[in-house]
Design an enzyme around this catalytic site. Structure first.
Site, PDB file in Angstrom:
ATOM      1  N   ALA A  82      27.771 -59.933   4.789  1.00 23.21           N
ATOM      2  CA  ALA A  82      26.355 -59.670   5.052  1.00 23.21           C
ATOM      3  C   ALA A  82      25.691 -60.925   5.582  1.00 23.21           C
ATOM      4  N   GLU A  83      24.577 -60.708   6.244  1.00 16.74           N
ATOM      5  CA  GLU A  83      23.592 -61.779   6.397  1.00 16.74           C
ATOM      6  C   GLU A  83      22.820 -61.743   5.090  1.00 16.74           C
ATOM      7  N   THR A  99      24.781 -56.495  11.027  1.00 15.21           N
ATOM      8  CA  THR A  99      25.860 -56.665  10.045  1.00 15.21           C
ATOM      9  C   THR A  99      25.647 -55.786   8.813  1.00 15.21           C
ATOM     10  N   THR A 124      22.212 -55.537  -3.878  1.00 13.77           N
ATOM     11  CA  THR A 124      21.357 -56.531  -4.525  1.00 13.77           C
ATOM     12  C   THR A 124      20.183 -55.871  -5.240  1.00 13.77           C
ATOM     13  N   ASP A 125      19.696 -56.539  -6.280  1.00 13.06           N
ATOM     14  CA  ASP A 125      18.493 -56.036  -6.973  1.00 13.06           C
ATOM     15  C   ASP A 125      17.283 -56.038  -6.036  1.00 13.06           C
ATOM     16  N   GLU A 126      17.359 -56.837  -4.947  1.00 14.33           N
ATOM     17  CA  GLU A 126      16.183 -56.977  -4.076  1.00 14.33           C
ATOM     18  C   GLU A 126      15.815 -55.674  -3.367  1.00 14.33           C
ATOM     19  N   TYR A 151      15.682 -58.663   4.880  1.00 12.21           N
ATOM     20  CA  TYR A 151      17.003 -58.691   4.238  1.00 12.21           C
ATOM     21  C   TYR A 151      17.142 -57.517   3.280  1.00 12.21           C
ATOM     22  N   SER A 154      17.447 -54.169   4.930  1.00 15.39           N
ATOM     23  CA  SER A 154      18.760 -53.888   5.523  1.00 15.39           C
ATOM     24  C   SER A 154      19.781 -53.523   4.441  1.00 15.39           C
ATOM     25  N   LYS A 155      19.683 -54.157   3.281  1.00 15.38           N
ATOM     26  CA  LYS A 155      20.619 -53.822   2.205  1.00 15.38           C
ATOM     27  C   LYS A 155      20.291 -52.430   1.631  1.00 15.38           C
ATOM     28  N   ASN A 181      22.712 -64.989  -7.798  1.00 15.05           N
ATOM     29  CA  ASN A 181      23.938 -65.683  -8.204  1.00 15.05           C
ATOM     30  C   ASN A 181      23.779 -67.189  -8.035  1.00 15.05           C
ATOM     31  N   LYS A 190      20.156 -71.641  -0.180  1.00 16.04           N
ATOM     32  CA  LYS A 190      19.615 -70.903  -1.334  1.00 16.04           C
ATOM     33  C   LYS A 190      19.079 -71.900  -2.351  1.00 16.04           C
ATOM     34  N   PRO A 206      11.602 -78.715  -1.875  1.00 13.88           N
ATOM     35  CA  PRO A 206      10.506 -77.830  -1.453  1.00 13.88           C
ATOM     36  C   PRO A 206      10.396 -76.564  -2.325  1.00 13.88           C
ATOM     37  N   TYR A 208       8.348 -73.192  -3.135  1.00 14.88           N
ATOM     38  CA  TYR A 208       7.386 -72.300  -2.474  1.00 14.88           C
ATOM     39  C   TYR A 208       6.262 -71.898  -3.436  1.00 14.88           C
TER      40      TYR A 208
HETATM   41  P1  NAD Z   1      27.123 -65.540   2.065  1.00 14.71           P
HETATM   42  O1  NAD Z   1      26.042 -65.605   3.101  1.00 14.71           O
HETATM   43  O2  NAD Z   1      27.500 -66.774   1.322  1.00 14.71           O
HETATM   44  O3  NAD Z   1      28.464 -64.992   2.730  1.00 14.71           O
HETATM   45  C1  NAD Z   1      28.486 -63.925   3.626  1.00 14.71           C
HETATM   46  C2  NAD Z   1      29.873 -63.879   4.263  1.00 14.71           C
HETATM   47  O4  NAD Z   1      29.920 -62.751   5.141  1.00 14.71           O
HETATM   48  C3  NAD Z   1      30.207 -65.116   5.103  1.00 14.71           C
HETATM   49  O5  NAD Z   1      31.522 -65.546   4.830  1.00 14.71           O
HETATM   50  C4  NAD Z   1      30.094 -64.618   6.534  1.00 14.71           C
HETATM   51  O6  NAD Z   1      30.942 -65.312   7.441  1.00 14.71           O
HETATM   52  C5  NAD Z   1      30.475 -63.160   6.381  1.00 14.71           C
HETATM   53  N1  NAD Z   1      29.903 -62.306   7.448  1.00 14.71           N
HETATM   54  C6  NAD Z   1      28.624 -62.280   7.873  1.00 14.71           C
HETATM   55  N2  NAD Z   1      28.488 -61.391   8.873  1.00 14.71           N
HETATM   56  C7  NAD Z   1      29.715 -60.830   9.065  1.00 14.71           C
HETATM   57  C8  NAD Z   1      30.205 -59.830   9.936  1.00 14.71           C
HETATM   58  N3  NAD Z   1      29.413 -59.233  10.840  1.00 14.71           N
HETATM   59  N4  NAD Z   1      31.512 -59.487   9.836  1.00 14.71           N
HETATM   60  C9  NAD Z   1      32.333 -60.086   8.942  1.00 14.71           C
HETATM   61  N5  NAD Z   1      31.911 -61.050   8.107  1.00 14.71           N
HETATM   62  C10 NAD Z   1      30.619 -61.415   8.162  1.00 14.71           C
HETATM   63  O7  NAD Z   1      26.666 -64.381   1.094  1.00 14.71           O
HETATM   64  P2  NAD Z   1      26.906 -64.224  -0.486  1.00 14.71           P
HETATM   65  O8  NAD Z   1      25.810 -64.909  -1.194  1.00 14.71           O
HETATM   66  O9  NAD Z   1      28.294 -64.540  -0.790  1.00 14.71           O
HETATM   67  O10 NAD Z   1      26.656 -62.658  -0.645  1.00 14.71           O
HETATM   68  C11 NAD Z   1      27.735 -61.738  -0.549  1.00 14.71           C
HETATM   69  C12 NAD Z   1      27.205 -60.339  -0.758  1.00 14.71           C
HETATM   70  O11 NAD Z   1      26.577 -60.234  -2.021  1.00 14.71           O
HETATM   71  C13 NAD Z   1      26.161 -59.920   0.263  1.00 14.71           C
HETATM   72  O12 NAD Z   1      26.401 -58.569   0.606  1.00 14.71           O
HETATM   73  C14 NAD Z   1      24.840 -60.048  -0.472  1.00 14.71           C
HETATM   74  O13 NAD Z   1      23.890 -59.136   0.012  1.00 14.71           O
HETATM   75  C15 NAD Z   1      25.274 -59.707  -1.887  1.00 14.71           C
HETATM   76  N6  NAD Z   1      24.470 -60.304  -2.968  1.00 14.71           N
HETATM   77  C16 NAD Z   1      24.222 -61.662  -2.962  1.00 14.71           C
HETATM   78  C17 NAD Z   1      23.516 -62.213  -4.022  1.00 14.71           C
HETATM   79  C18 NAD Z   1      23.267 -63.703  -4.096  1.00 14.71           C
HETATM   80  O14 NAD Z   1      22.594 -64.170  -5.019  1.00 14.71           O
HETATM   81  N7  NAD Z   1      23.817 -64.518  -3.205  1.00 14.71           N
HETATM   82  C19 NAD Z   1      23.044 -61.401  -5.059  1.00 14.71           C
HETATM   83  C20 NAD Z   1      23.314 -60.014  -5.013  1.00 14.71           C
HETATM   84  C21 NAD Z   1      24.038 -59.487  -3.960  1.00 14.71           C
HETATM   85  P1  TYD Z   2      16.698 -67.791  -2.727  1.00 17.37           P
HETATM   86  O1  TYD Z   2      17.763 -68.675  -3.288  1.00 17.37           O
HETATM   87  O2  TYD Z   2      16.419 -67.838  -1.270  1.00 17.37           O
HETATM   88  O3  TYD Z   2      17.052 -66.318  -3.206  1.00 17.37           O
HETATM   89  P2  TYD Z   2      16.160 -64.941  -3.109  1.00 17.37           P
HETATM   90  O4  TYD Z   2      15.028 -65.162  -2.189  1.00 17.37           O
HETATM   91  O5  TYD Z   2      17.158 -64.014  -2.535  1.00 17.37           O
HETATM   92  O6  TYD Z   2      15.754 -64.653  -4.507  1.00 17.37           O
HETATM   93  O7  TYD Z   2      15.345 -68.128  -3.491  1.00 17.37           O
HETATM   94  C1  TYD Z   2      15.240 -68.045  -4.892  1.00 17.37           C
HETATM   95  C2  TYD Z   2      13.795 -68.350  -5.249  1.00 17.37           C
HETATM   96  O8  TYD Z   2      13.503 -69.724  -4.928  1.00 17.37           O
HETATM   97  C3  TYD Z   2      12.794 -67.519  -4.479  1.00 17.37           C
HETATM   98  O9  TYD Z   2      11.698 -67.206  -5.333  1.00 17.37           O
HETATM   99  C4  TYD Z   2      12.319 -68.449  -3.361  1.00 17.37           C
HETATM  100  C5  TYD Z   2      12.416 -69.815  -4.005  1.00 17.37           C
HETATM  101  N1  TYD Z   2      12.718 -70.932  -3.093  1.00 17.37           N
HETATM  102  C6  TYD Z   2      11.894 -72.076  -3.067  1.00 17.37           C
HETATM  103  O10 TYD Z   2      10.911 -72.181  -3.830  1.00 17.37           O
HETATM  104  N2  TYD Z   2      12.206 -73.088  -2.200  1.00 17.37           N
HETATM  105  C7  TYD Z   2      13.260 -73.016  -1.352  1.00 17.37           C
HETATM  106  O11 TYD Z   2      13.471 -73.969  -0.545  1.00 17.37           O
HETATM  107  C8  TYD Z   2      14.109 -71.858  -1.393  1.00 17.37           C
HETATM  108  C9  TYD Z   2      15.285 -71.728  -0.465  1.00 17.37           C
HETATM  109  C10 TYD Z   2      13.786 -70.851  -2.276  1.00 17.37           C
END
Ligand code: NAD
Ligand code: TYD
Length: 339
Positions: A82-83, A99, A124-126, A151, A154-155, A181, A190, A206, A208
């Site tokens: 995902a993006e 994606t 995602t919970d989002e 984002y 799209s999910k 996570n 993140k 930074p 927000y």
């Molecule tokens: P990430 O951005 O670290 O990794 C995404 C991966 O997907 C990368 O390796 C990227 O190269 C690959 N990718 C992107 N576009 C692609 C495409 N078109 N084809 C093939 N590969 C592609 O993301 P993450 O944090 O590891 O998240 C993984 C999944 O978990 C996502 O679906 C996200 O929505 C979900 N998720 C993430 C969180 C979080 O806190 N990070 C929480 C809940 C759910």
């Molecule tokens: P993030 O890690 O982008 O995850 P999500 O938006 O998917 O929850 O952000 C976590 C929280 O931190 C969110 O409330 C936004 C905040 N945040 C900041 O305050 N400063 C930053 O530079 C970033 C990236 C996030």
């Protein structure tokens, strides 16, 4: 051997999943299909058992490439690709639609064409939007979908296509919805890895808005384990919320990181709020605990400490990222507000 197809396995959560599954099972072979976007990093896979892991570079929107890489007799597709960053989706949503929505549909079609036994959509919970401040309301599996960011939209759209594949074609699908996570190998866009890496370099942190947004944090390996259990024990067509009952204000997370690194709170810099910034996420995880027999194993203090140590011990990993296209991203995103 059980053959599984993991998309996005070079990213943060996908790679944690691959490390865990190859370490804890002996009868699983993984094809890891990843486009290696800015977020995908082959270094994330260092140390996995290569005899049971095949990496294929490819885009999940590319039907022919997906079909060519999908192993015969595939037990499951785990769709992590995902993006994944909200701020990037605010700057430009097109890649998110491609994606996250089209890519998911391509994988669903491939699963049907090849009789893949189960399709796991990592969501995602989002998708459920934002909860009121300091309320006793929680996201459950029947909460309405109310995505607020491109984002999340799209999910949510992807989830609808997964549901449609189940209802229309009887595909065996399971959706997992997890909270925020944290852990090793998370891209430093993140919150937690950004703050750790800036603090390590004595750069401003930074925050927000007022810093009082709440996120429900889970250690990445606990999420990965829940996804595996959803595959093994989940019921077809069901959704499972995954969370560790760990709500934290952003400002407290940032202060905890500074304290752990012995850095001053004066590095905190409050900056303009994110557009449409969701106030609070909080997950009711009863269903996963009861039906999947899952529970988180890593508590917040221990997980944050392990995460910080990983970034301290892997400064080269961070440096590789910070030297690349990341610099332009960081400048565009934060340059003006951190002057
Ligand atoms: P990430 O951005 O670290 O990794 C995404 C991966 O997907 C990368 O390796 C990227 O190269 C690959 N990718 C992107 N576009 C692609 C495409 N078109 N084809 C093939 N590969 C592609 O993301 P993450 O944090 O590891 O998240 C993984 C999944 O978990 C996502 O679906 C996200 O929505 C979900 N998720 C993430 C969180 C979080 O806190 N990070 C929480 C809940 C759910
Ligand atoms: P993030 O890690 O982008 O995850 P999500 O938006 O998917 O929850 O952000 C976590 C929280 O931190 C969110 O409330 C936004 C905040 N945040 C900041 O305050 N400063 C930053 O530079 C970033 C990236 C996030």
């Amino acid at each position: 051997m059980k053959r599984i197809f993991v998309t996005g396995g070079a990213g943060f959560i996908g790679s944690a999943f691959i490390h865990l599954i190859l370490r804890e099972t002996s009868d699983v072979e993984i094809v890891n299909f990843d486009a290696l976007t800015y977020a995908g990093n082959p270094e994330n896979l260092t140390g996995v058992d290569e005899t049971r892991h095949t990496f294929v570079k490819g885009d999940i929107c590319d039907k022919a490439a997906v079909l060519a890489a999908l192993p015969d007799d595939c037990e499951a597709i785990f769709n992590f690709a995902a993006e994944s960053h909200v701020d990037r989706s605010i700057s430009s949503a097109d890649e998110f639609v491609l994606t996250n929505v089209l890519g998911t549909q391509v994988l669903l079609d491939a699963a049907r064409a090849r009789n893949v036994r189960r399709f796991i959509q990592v969501s995602t919970d989002e998708v459920m939007g934002s909860l009121p401040d300091e309320s006793n309301l929680y996201f459950t599996e029947i909460s309405p979908l109310k995505p607020n960011s491109p984002y999340a939209a799209s999910k949510a759209a992807a989830e609808h296509f997964v549901r449609a594949a189940r209802e229309t074609f009887g595909l065996d699908t399971v959706i997992t919805r997890c909270g925020n996570n944290y852990g090793p190998r998370q891209f430093p866009e993140k919150l937690i890895p950004l703050m750790i890496s800036n603090a390590m370099n004595d750069e401003p942190l930074p925050v927000y808005g007022d810093g009082r947004n709440v996120r429900d944090w889970i250690y990445v390996e606990d999420h990965a384990r829940a996804i595996w259990l959803a595959f093994e024990r989940g019921k077809a067509g069901e959704i499972y919320n995954i969370g560790a009952r760990n709500e934290q204000y952003n400002i407290d997370v940032v202060k905890a990181i500074l304290d752990a690194l012995g850095k001053p709170h004066s590095l905190i810099k409050f900056v303009a709020d994110r557009l449409g910034h969701d106030r609070r996420y909080a997950i009711e995880a009863d269903k996963s605990e009861t039906e999947l027999g899952w529970k988180p194993l890593t508590n917040w203090e221990e997980g944050l400490q392990k995460t910080i140590e990983w970034y301290q011990e892997n400064q080269e990993w961070v440096a590789h990222i910070r030297n690349g296209a990341y610099r332009d991203y960081y400048q565009k995103m934060y340059g003006a507000s951190l002057k």
